[in-house]
Design a protein around this motif. Structure first.
Motif, short mmCIF file in Angstrom:
data_model
loop_
_atom_site.label_atom_id
_atom_site.label_comp_id
_atom_site.label_asym_id
_atom_site.label_seq_id
_atom_site.Cartn_x
_atom_site.Cartn_y
_atom_site.Cartn_z
N ASP A 26 0.83 -1.21 0.00
CA ASP A 26 0.00 0.00 0.00
C ASP A 26 0.86 1.25 0.00
O ASP A 26 0.58 2.23 -0.69
N SER A 27 1.94 1.22 0.78
CA SER A 27 2.85 2.35 0.85
C SER A 27 3.52 2.58 -0.49
O SER A 27 3.66 3.72 -0.95
N TYR A 28 3.94 1.49 -1.14
CA TYR A 28 4.57 1.61 -2.46
C TYR A 28 3.59 2.17 -3.49
O TYR A 28 3.96 3.06 -4.26
N LEU A 29 2.36 1.67 -3.49
CA LEU A 29 1.36 2.16 -4.44
C LEU A 29 1.05 3.63 -4.21
O LEU A 29 0.90 4.40 -5.16
N ASN A 30 0.95 4.03 -2.95
CA ASN A 30 0.68 5.44 -2.66
C ASN A 30 1.85 6.31 -3.09
O ASN A 30 1.65 7.39 -3.65
N SER A 31 3.07 5.83 -2.86
CA SER A 31 4.25 6.58 -3.29
C SER A 31 4.27 6.71 -4.81
O SER A 31 4.63 7.76 -5.35
N PHE A 32 3.87 5.66 -5.50
CA PHE A 32 3.79 5.70 -6.96
C PHE A 32 2.76 6.71 -7.42
O PHE A 32 2.99 7.48 -8.36
N ARG A 33 1.59 6.74 -6.76
CA ARG A 33 0.55 7.71 -7.11
C ARG A 33 1.03 9.14 -6.90
O ARG A 33 0.78 10.02 -7.71
N ILE A 34 1.74 9.37 -5.79
CA ILE A 34 2.27 10.70 -5.51
C ILE A 34 3.29 11.09 -6.57
O ILE A 34 3.26 12.21 -7.09
N SER A 35 4.17 10.16 -6.93
CA SER A 35 5.18 10.44 -7.96
C SER A 35 4.53 10.75 -9.30
O SER A 35 4.95 11.67 -10.00
N ALA A 36 3.52 9.98 -9.66
CA ALA A 36 2.84 10.19 -10.94
C ALA A 36 2.12 11.54 -10.97
O ALA A 36 2.22 12.29 -11.95
N ALA A 37 1.42 11.86 -9.89
CA ALA A 37 0.70 13.14 -9.83
C ALA A 37 1.69 14.30 -9.82
O ALA A 37 1.48 15.30 -10.52
N ALA A 38 2.77 14.18 -9.07
CA ALA A 38 3.77 15.25 -8.99
C ALA A 38 4.46 15.44 -10.34
O ALA A 38 4.70 16.57 -10.77
N GLY A 39 4.77 14.35 -11.01
CA GLY A 39 5.40 14.45 -12.32
C GLY A 39 4.53 15.13 -13.35
O GLY A 39 4.98 15.99 -14.11
N ARG A 40 3.26 14.76 -13.37
CA ARG A 40 2.33 15.38 -14.31
C ARG A 40 2.07 16.84 -13.94
O ARG A 40 1.97 17.71 -14.80
N LEU A 41 1.99 17.13 -12.64
CA LEU A 41 1.78 18.50 -12.18
C LEU A 41 2.98 19.37 -12.54
O LEU A 41 2.82 20.54 -12.88
N ALA A 42 4.17 18.80 -12.50
CA ALA A 42 5.39 19.54 -12.88
C ALA A 42 5.32 19.97 -14.34
O ALA A 42 5.83 21.04 -14.70
N LEU A 43 4.69 19.17 -15.18
CA LEU A 43 4.52 19.56 -16.59
C LEU A 43 3.61 20.78 -16.73
O LEU A 43 3.77 21.59 -17.62
N HIS A 44 2.65 20.89 -15.82
CA HIS A 44 1.72 22.03 -15.86
C HIS A 44 2.41 23.34 -15.48
O HIS A 44 1.97 24.40 -15.90
N VAL A 45 3.45 23.27 -14.67
CA VAL A 45 4.12 24.49 -14.23
C VAL A 45 5.45 24.70 -14.95
O VAL A 45 6.18 25.63 -14.62
N LYS A 79 9.10 10.97 -3.43
CA LYS A 79 9.20 12.34 -3.95
C LYS A 79 9.08 13.40 -2.85
O LYS A 79 8.96 14.58 -3.15
N ALA A 80 9.12 13.01 -1.61
CA ALA A 80 8.87 13.94 -0.50
C ALA A 80 9.79 15.15 -0.53
O ALA A 80 9.36 16.27 -0.25
N PHE A 81 11.04 14.96 -0.89
CA PHE A 81 11.99 16.07 -0.84
C PHE A 81 11.91 16.97 -2.07
O PHE A 81 12.47 18.05 -2.07
N GLU A 82 11.21 16.52 -3.10
CA GLU A 82 11.02 17.34 -4.30
C GLU A 82 9.72 18.15 -4.25
O GLU A 82 9.54 19.07 -5.04
N LEU A 83 8.84 17.81 -3.34
CA LEU A 83 7.52 18.46 -3.30
C LEU A 83 7.56 19.94 -2.91
O LEU A 83 6.80 20.72 -3.49
N PRO A 84 8.38 20.39 -1.97
CA PRO A 84 8.37 21.81 -1.63
C PRO A 84 8.65 22.73 -2.82
O PRO A 84 7.96 23.75 -2.99
N SER A 85 9.61 22.37 -3.66
CA SER A 85 9.88 23.23 -4.83
C SER A 85 8.73 23.19 -5.82
O SER A 85 8.41 24.19 -6.45
N LEU A 86 8.09 22.03 -5.95
CA LEU A 86 6.91 21.93 -6.83
C LEU A 86 5.78 22.80 -6.30
O LEU A 86 5.12 23.50 -7.07
N PHE A 87 5.56 22.79 -4.99
CA PHE A 87 4.51 23.62 -4.41
C PHE A 87 4.78 25.10 -4.63
O PHE A 87 3.85 25.88 -4.87
N LYS A 88 6.04 25.50 -4.56
CA LYS A 88 6.38 26.90 -4.81
C LYS A 88 6.08 27.29 -6.26
O LYS A 88 5.62 28.39 -6.53
#
Length: 92
Positions: A26-45, A79-88
């Motif tokens: 479950d932890s791996y799948l959730n981490s994968f979902r976070i990575s996928a969402a963050a990666g696609r969101l990075a394309l938007h910005v 992706k936890a350590f990459e999220l703050p820059s994405l949020f900015k």
């Protein structure tokens, strides 16, 4: 197929996927979902912005759900350590 739904990214999601005691999966799948969402969101910005407001909102919600799930299960996503820059970038 009781208890199964589609996540915001279109992947099957079930509260009890894999049965009892399968928290690492479950932890791996959730981490994968976070990575996928963050990666696609990075394309938007990125400089080559994607102007799809609906997808942008869905990705923000999917990311928020993934982070909430990780916090509730005391996990640290890959992706936890990459999220703050994405949020900015999203804030701009």
């Amino acid at each position: 197929m009781t208890g199964t739904a589609l996540s915001a990214l279109g992947a099957p999601f079930s509260e009890n996927a894999g049965g009892v005691g399968n928290s690492s999966n479950d932890s791996y799948l959730n981490s994968f979902r976070i990575s996928a969402a963050a990666g696609r969101l990075a394309l938007h910005v990125s400089p080559q912005e994607i102007n799809n407001v609906v997808e942008f909102c869905q990705l923000c919600l999917a990311l928020a759900r993934g982070i909430d799930r990780a916090l509730s299960s005391h996990d640290i996503p890959n992706k936890a350590f990459e999220l703050p820059s994405l949020f900015k970038q999203v804030e701009k």
